[in-house]
Design an enzyme around this catalytic site. Sequence first.
Site, PDB file in Angstrom:
ATOM      1  N   LYS A 164      37.689  40.049  59.545  1.00 28.56           N
ATOM      2  CA  LYS A 164      38.270  38.770  59.769  1.00 28.56           C
ATOM      3  C   LYS A 164      39.753  38.966  60.375  1.00 28.56           C
ATOM      4  CE  LYS A 164      39.302  35.310  57.099  1.00 28.56           C
ATOM      5  NZ  LYS A 164      38.613  34.333  55.899  1.00 28.56           N
ATOM      6  N   LYS A 166      43.615  36.882  61.524  1.00 25.97           N
ATOM      7  CA  LYS A 166      44.042  35.434  61.683  1.00 25.97           C
ATOM      8  C   LYS A 166      44.926  35.283  63.196  1.00 25.97           C
ATOM      9  CE  LYS A 166      44.636  34.874  56.853  1.00 25.97           C
ATOM     10  NZ  LYS A 166      43.657  33.885  56.417  1.00 25.97           N
ATOM     11  N   ASP A 195      40.441  33.109  62.075  1.00 23.41           N
ATOM     12  CA  ASP A 195      40.798  32.271  61.232  1.00 23.41           C
ATOM     13  C   ASP A 195      42.131  31.483  61.838  1.00 23.41           C
ATOM     14  OD1 ASP A 195      41.681  30.627  58.933  1.00 23.41           O
ATOM     15  OD2 ASP A 195      41.670  31.918  57.636  1.00 23.41           O
ATOM     16  N   ASN A 197      44.000  29.093  60.165  1.00 24.87           N
ATOM     17  CA  ASN A 197      44.553  28.453  58.671  1.00 24.87           C
ATOM     18  C   ASN A 197      45.063  26.901  59.189  1.00 24.87           C
ATOM     19  OD1 ASN A 197      44.899  31.657  58.270  1.00 24.87           O
ATOM     20  ND2 ASN A 197      44.749  30.484  56.505  1.00 24.87           N
ATOM     21  N   GLU A 221      37.525  29.798  61.911  1.00 24.73           N
ATOM     22  CA  GLU A 221      37.639  29.141  60.473  1.00 24.73           C
ATOM     23  C   GLU A 221      38.768  28.202  60.802  1.00 24.73           C
ATOM     24  OE1 GLU A 221      37.744  32.266  57.553  1.00 24.73           O
ATOM     25  OE2 GLU A 221      39.090  31.163  56.425  1.00 24.73           O
ATOM     26  N   GLU A 247      37.475  26.848  52.160  1.00 28.56           N
ATOM     27  CA  GLU A 247      38.522  27.419  51.296  1.00 28.56           C
ATOM     28  C   GLU A 247      39.411  26.122  50.638  1.00 28.56           C
ATOM     29  OE1 GLU A 247      40.483  30.206  54.090  1.00 28.56           O
ATOM     30  OE2 GLU A 247      42.313  29.424  53.098  1.00 28.56           O
ATOM     31  N   ASP A 270      36.177  28.088  47.850  1.00 30.62           N
ATOM     32  CA  ASP A 270      37.229  28.949  47.155  1.00 30.62           C
ATOM     33  C   ASP A 270      36.939  28.752  45.540  1.00 30.62           C
ATOM     34  OD1 ASP A 270      40.541  30.027  46.993  1.00 30.62           O
ATOM     35  OD2 ASP A 270      39.777  28.727  45.443  1.00 30.62           O
ATOM     36  N   HIS A 297      35.975  32.788  49.061  1.00 33.01           N
ATOM     37  CA  HIS A 297      37.187  32.845  49.499  1.00 33.01           C
ATOM     38  C   HIS A 297      38.060  33.522  48.247  1.00 33.01           C
ATOM     39  CE1 HIS A 297      41.428  31.100  49.960  1.00 33.01           C
ATOM     40  NE2 HIS A 297      41.337  31.741  51.154  1.00 33.01           N
ATOM     41  N   GLU A 317      33.761  37.811  51.125  1.00 33.37           N
ATOM     42  CA  GLU A 317      35.171  38.112  51.668  1.00 33.37           C
ATOM     43  C   GLU A 317      36.052  39.360  50.648  1.00 33.37           C
ATOM     44  OE1 GLU A 317      39.276  36.411  53.253  1.00 33.37           O
ATOM     45  OE2 GLU A 317      38.576  35.514  51.318  1.00 33.37           O
TER      46      GLU A 317
HETATM   47 MG   LIG Z   1      41.037  31.186  55.657  1.00 30.78          MG
END
Ligand SMILES: [Mg+2]
Length: 359
Positions: A164, A166, A195, A197, A221, A247, A270, A297, A317
């Site tokens: 993964k 970002k 991701d 975020n 994500e 998460e 999470d 997460h 993860e």
């Molecule tokens: Mg994330």
Amino acid sequence: MPAPAITRVVVRPVVAPLPRPLRTASGVMESAPLVLVDIETSAGITGHAYAFAYTPVLLGALARLTGDVGTLLEGRAIYPADLTRWLRGRFVIAGTSGLLDMALAVLDIAAWDAHAKLAGLPLARLLGGDVAPLPAYASFGMDGLEDTASAAAGAAAEGFGAVKIKIGYETFAQDLAVVRATKHALGDAVALLVDYNQSLTVPEAVLRCRALDHEGLAWIEEPTRADDTAGHARIAAEIETPLQLGESLFGPQAIADSIRGGASDLMMPDLIKVGGVTGWLAASAICQAARMPVSNHFFQEASAHLMAATPTAHLVEFFDIAGPILRVPLQAIDGRVRASEEPGLGIEWSEEAVARYAA
Ligand SMILES: [Mg+2]
């Protein structure tokens, strides 16, 4: 024979180093501010757990809150689900969202660790699962084209079947360049996950994610604000790539609401925000009923036990936020992680490291 009683709850804040700062489209984490919890019992067994405060600014408050709430447990028997139900009942009128949820969760996890140790079993086995190796993904930040691609290639060389990264750069052209360079570095045999975020507006997310549909990604994500269920549902309906969320959701009820709202195809609770082991077990059953694949997460040591007992488990993860303060950090071998076979969660502090990183 009744379970042993909790004699003392000890809470210590530390700031552990990260191998590199974790850059996201919504801020940088330079280090790992952690709240360590020890639940001591009359049987001489101690339960351990840690929570992640995300920023050093919240570390002192989360540690104090956890310690204050923890004093309520002293003298009570170690029945973790009962303890959590009782403890949450004390805060119905105050409400628990946010830091209080996190404090309650880390106490819950430490109580389950003690409970599993008293049973002499690793938590996965106590919950009816095994401690077999589970497929994991390596997780990286938003480190620009070259660094991201080379970190991803390194993980693939270590045997990870999924990686993964970002994204959420200023322009979509930058996102695309990083995705393509990473995909090229990984080859077709390794899945690439991205991701955002929470960094995009819904219309921008629809544009960017639709354009990414042609890049062969295994998930996208949190493209927009995590609390925007309707917005995520709109994005999910417009794109073909599986959408991943979870998460940032507090408690199993939020996960049920998100699923009911059609916000995502995949779920990644999470362990702290979902409410500890007790919260995870409820969320896991909700996801099983919805046939929703589940990843985790952070909190890989405890999450590996829970993923082993999760009917729709997908990918673990692997992102080590606590390794520097653990006596035996969890390892990924050939892209797989295996929960500790020691009784409990397999979380034991390196006291020397805890003293070094004390906050
Ligand atoms: Mg994330």
